[in-house]
Design an enzyme around this catalytic site. Structure first.
Site, short mmCIF file in Angstrom:
data_model
loop_
_atom_site.label_atom_id
_atom_site.label_comp_id
_atom_site.label_asym_id
_atom_site.label_seq_id
_atom_site.Cartn_x
_atom_site.Cartn_y
_atom_site.Cartn_z
N HIS A 308 0.86 -1.02 -0.13
CA HIS A 308 0.02 -0.01 -0.09
C HIS A 308 0.87 1.23 0.09
O HIS A 308 1.76 1.22 0.57
CB HIS A 308 -1.02 -0.08 1.34
CG HIS A 308 -2.00 1.09 1.08
ND1 HIS A 308 -1.81 2.30 1.25
CD2 HIS A 308 -3.35 0.63 0.59
CE1 HIS A 308 -3.09 2.65 1.09
NE2 HIS A 308 -3.99 1.81 0.86
N ASP A 366 -7.92 -5.31 0.06
CA ASP A 366 -8.45 -6.29 -0.80
C ASP A 366 -8.07 -7.91 -0.85
O ASP A 366 -8.16 -8.74 -1.67
CB ASP A 366 -7.71 -5.77 -2.34
CG ASP A 366 -8.33 -4.34 -2.72
OD1 ASP A 366 -7.46 -3.58 -2.84
OD2 ASP A 366 -9.40 -4.42 -2.77
C1 SDX Z 1 -5.90 -0.26 -2.78
O1 SDX Z 1 -4.60 4.44 -2.13
C2 SDX Z 1 -5.46 3.82 -1.44
O2 SDX Z 1 -5.88 4.31 -0.38
C3 SDX Z 1 -5.85 2.64 -2.18
C4 SDX Z 1 -7.10 1.71 -1.48
C5 SDX Z 1 -8.21 2.68 -1.28
O3 SDX Z 1 -8.80 1.95 -0.41
O4 SDX Z 1 -8.59 3.40 -1.89
O5 SDX Z 1 -6.42 1.32 -0.32
C6 SDX Z 1 -7.41 0.27 -2.34
O6 SDX Z 1 -5.85 0.28 -4.05
C7 SDX Z 1 -5.44 -1.18 -2.17
C8 SDX Z 1 -3.89 -1.47 -3.17
C9 SDX Z 1 -4.75 -2.57 -4.04
N1 SDX Z 1 -3.58 -3.21 -4.83
C10 SDX Z 1 -2.89 -4.17 -4.78
O7 SDX Z 1 -2.90 -4.99 -3.74
C11 SDX Z 1 -2.03 -4.42 -6.04
C12 SDX Z 1 -0.54 -5.05 -5.47
N2 SDX Z 1 0.01 -4.00 -4.69
C13 SDX Z 1 0.92 -2.94 -5.42
O8 SDX Z 1 0.57 -2.86 -6.83
C14 SDX Z 1 1.45 -1.76 -4.78
O9 SDX Z 1 1.86 -2.20 -3.51
C15 SDX Z 1 0.65 -0.50 -4.74
C16 SDX Z 1 0.19 -0.05 -6.05
C17 SDX Z 1 -0.66 -0.91 -4.02
C18 SDX Z 1 1.49 0.49 -3.87
O10 SDX Z 1 2.32 0.76 -5.00
P1 SDX Z 1 3.61 2.05 -4.46
O11 SDX Z 1 3.42 2.55 -2.99
O12 SDX Z 1 3.50 3.02 -5.57
O13 SDX Z 1 4.75 1.26 -4.24
P2 SDX Z 1 5.91 0.72 -4.90
O14 SDX Z 1 5.14 0.09 -6.29
O15 SDX Z 1 6.76 1.79 -5.42
O16 SDX Z 1 6.45 -0.58 -4.46
C19 SDX Z 1 7.55 -0.29 -3.40
C20 SDX Z 1 8.27 -1.55 -3.42
C21 SDX Z 1 8.68 -1.73 -5.14
O17 SDX Z 1 9.96 -2.48 -5.13
P3 SDX Z 1 11.64 -1.58 -5.70
O18 SDX Z 1 10.95 -1.04 -6.77
O19 SDX Z 1 11.47 -0.54 -4.39
O20 SDX Z 1 12.46 -2.55 -5.52
O21 SDX Z 1 7.74 -2.71 -3.05
C22 SDX Z 1 7.44 -3.56 -4.24
C23 SDX Z 1 7.50 -2.69 -5.61
O22 SDX Z 1 8.26 -3.86 -6.36
N3 SDX Z 1 6.13 -4.24 -4.27
C24 SDX Z 1 5.66 -5.28 -4.32
C25 SDX Z 1 4.41 -5.16 -4.17
N4 SDX Z 1 3.86 -3.92 -3.90
C26 SDX Z 1 5.04 -3.38 -3.92
N5 SDX Z 1 6.57 -6.49 -4.48
C27 SDX Z 1 5.71 -7.71 -4.52
N6 SDX Z 1 4.28 -7.76 -4.63
C28 SDX Z 1 3.47 -6.52 -4.32
N7 SDX Z 1 2.33 -6.52 -4.08
#
Ligand code: SDX
Length: 431
Positions: A308, A366
């Site tokens: 998140h 989720d």
């Molecule tokens: C919702 O914003 C909100 O409030 C949203 C929400 C709401 O109520 O409106 O809470 C609802 O959207 C919840 C999130 C649902 N999405 C998912 O579950 C999809 C999987 N999660 C990822 O796509 C990700 O964690 C996000 C999009 C939720 C957050 O992404 P960020 O904050 O932009 O973080 P990032 O992508 O920069 O990740 C930071 C690091 C990265 O590694 P590095 O590039 O630093 O090496 O963490 C890794 C990412 O690769 N990472 C993950 C991961 N999520 C982040 N690695 C593996 N699995 C994951 N799920």
């Protein structure tokens, strides 16, 4: 925001630029850069808005480190346990918990606006039967501006109020009819003698050929899922609604834009993707294979339902959802649900794995919601429409708040331009 005489000094290019600092009631101070370009000729740069506050708001506060979510100051776990969705809708829309009379009046106003204009049902028939229900919701909600002209003038507070009630009231009918159309069953009309969640379940699962009794366990679980999804600060879809609204677009167009944004798998589409991932994993022994893929930089796979932007600790909604999943599945007699077992095992392994611990990746809202929705009989394609239904009150509350700010203006970000500099046109024969 609390006024103070705090300032920050930005020193750049031999110039000192004083920036006002605004303080919140809780959370970090903000540096006001509104005059930065005029004073210093520079922009700030923050593509994912990781360090940017886009507005002042009094509706929802999230403390990502503490795993805290407050709606108008009330913690989500207390609201999920002690309140119910329409009362939370009142709280988000009007700022305070309602008295008994205020709540009764609000519930009556919502209940008496759950029907759609009869002509709107023909919109559904224009879609292929296999259309994703989110495609139908984007289309039908946007089309509401063609039917409810008497609540599209955003400069009229009364029309804003009418549009708010219409959207909260009609989203369950739109979502349920999208589902019925998808499965080829007749539309079921709302009933005014049912509560909000029971009405939705009946419109989804009743058929004209027999009576349908709403299971109180399911309607309580459904209502709690609505509450857990109601609002969440300036997430991507809420920011989309605010930006659409800043141009003066009508409320139905703004909410349709929010639904479109929510659909993405990185946002509201994650509940569908998370359950499909749990099914693909299938058994606990395959979990390590998927965890390795999630850690592999060359593999675009991510653990859906994990991570998140704001929560760097457990998402408090996931905690409540996990407890609800246990209760609902046990009460339904499916407590040995293999998908739930995989989810719990995956959570246990992932939250102790160095990669996930280091990047602070925990289950989000989720991760467990799909397990409950699946047990209730919904197909995965209905998971995000249910999220959109529940989030409509949050979008509308934020939309109302923005319009009530006399200083609000059209949102128009700038950019860091890295393209070609000026060059003259070259005729095709000279290329
Ligand atoms: C919702 O914003 C909100 O409030 C949203 C929400 C709401 O109520 O409106 O809470 C609802 O959207 C919840 C999130 C649902 N999405 C998912 O579950 C999809 C999987 N999660 C990822 O796509 C990700 O964690 C996000 C999009 C939720 C957050 O992404 P960020 O904050 O932009 O973080 P990032 O992508 O920069 O990740 C930071 C690091 C990265 O590694 P590095 O590039 O630093 O090496 O963490 C890794 C990412 O690769 N990472 C993950 C991961 N999520 C982040 N690695 C593996 N699995 C994951 N799920």
């Amino acid at each position: 925001m609390a006024e103070n005489d705090k300032t920050a000094t930005l020193t750049f290019d031999g110039k000192d630029i004083e920036l006002p600092v605004h303080s919140p009631t809780v959370g970090p101070d903000v540096l006001d850069i509104g005059k930065l370009y005029g004073q210093g000729g520079v922009f700030t740069f923050d593509p994912g808005f990781t360090s940017t506050a886009a507005c002042a708001s009094t509706i929802t506060y999230i403390d990502g480190e503490k795993g805290e979510l407050l709606h108008r100051g009330y913690p989500i776990d207390q609201l999920a346990e002690k309140s119910h969705y329409l009362e939370v809708c009142y709280l988000l829309l009007y700022g305070e918990l309602p008295t008994a009379d205020q709540l009764e009046d609000f519930e009556n106003r919502v209940t008496s606006h759950t029907m759609l204009h009869e002509q709107m049902q023909f919109f559904f028939r224009g879609f292929r039967r296999d259309a994703h229900p989110m495609a139908i919701m984007v289309g039908v909600v946007g089309a509401m501006s063609a039917f409810y002209h008497d609540s599209t003038d955003i400069s009229d507070p009364w029309q804003r109020e009418v549009a708010s009630i219409r959207l909260v009231a009609k989203m369950p009918t739109i979502a349920a009819w999208a589902y019925k159309y998808h499965i080829g069953q007749p539309f079921v009309y709302p009933r005014n003698d049912l509560d909000y969640a029971s009405n939705f379940l009946r419109m989804c699962f009743a058929v004209p050929a027999e009576d349908y009794e709403v299971n109180p366990i399911l309607s309580r679980a459904m209502d709690r899922i609505f509450t857990l999804h109601a609002d969440h600060e300036q997430n991507a879809s809420t920011s989309t609604v605010r930006l659409a609204s800043s141009s003066g677009a009508n409320p139905f167009a703004c909410i349709a834009a929010g639904i479109a944004c929510l659909w993405g798998p990185a946002h509201g589409g994650a509940n569908q993707a998370a359950l499909e991932m749990l099914r693909e994993i299938g058994t606990p022994d395959r979990i390590p294979e998927f965890i390795e893929r999630a850690k592999d930089k060359d593999d675009p796979f991510r653990l859906m339902g994990f991570g998140h932007r704001v929560y760097k600790n457990f998402d408090p909604r996931a905690k409540v959802m996990k407890q609800s999943a246990d209760e609902v599945l046990e009460l339904l007699g499916i407590d040995n649900n293999p998908t739930l077992q995989v989810a719990k095992e995956l959570e246990e392994i992932a939250t102790h794995d160095d990669y996930f611990v280091e990047k602070k990746l925990y289950p989000n809202v989720d991760f467990y919601s799909g397990i409950i929705l699946d047990a209730m009989g919904f197909p995965t394609s209905m998971f995000t429409p249910i999220f959109a239904l529940a989030r409509t009150v949050g979008w509308i509350s934020q939309w109302k708040e923005q319009l009530s700010d006399p200083a609000h203006k059209i949102g128009r970000p700038r950019q860091l331009y890295t393209g070609a500099t000026f060059r003259d046109y070259v005729e095709v024969e000279n290329r």
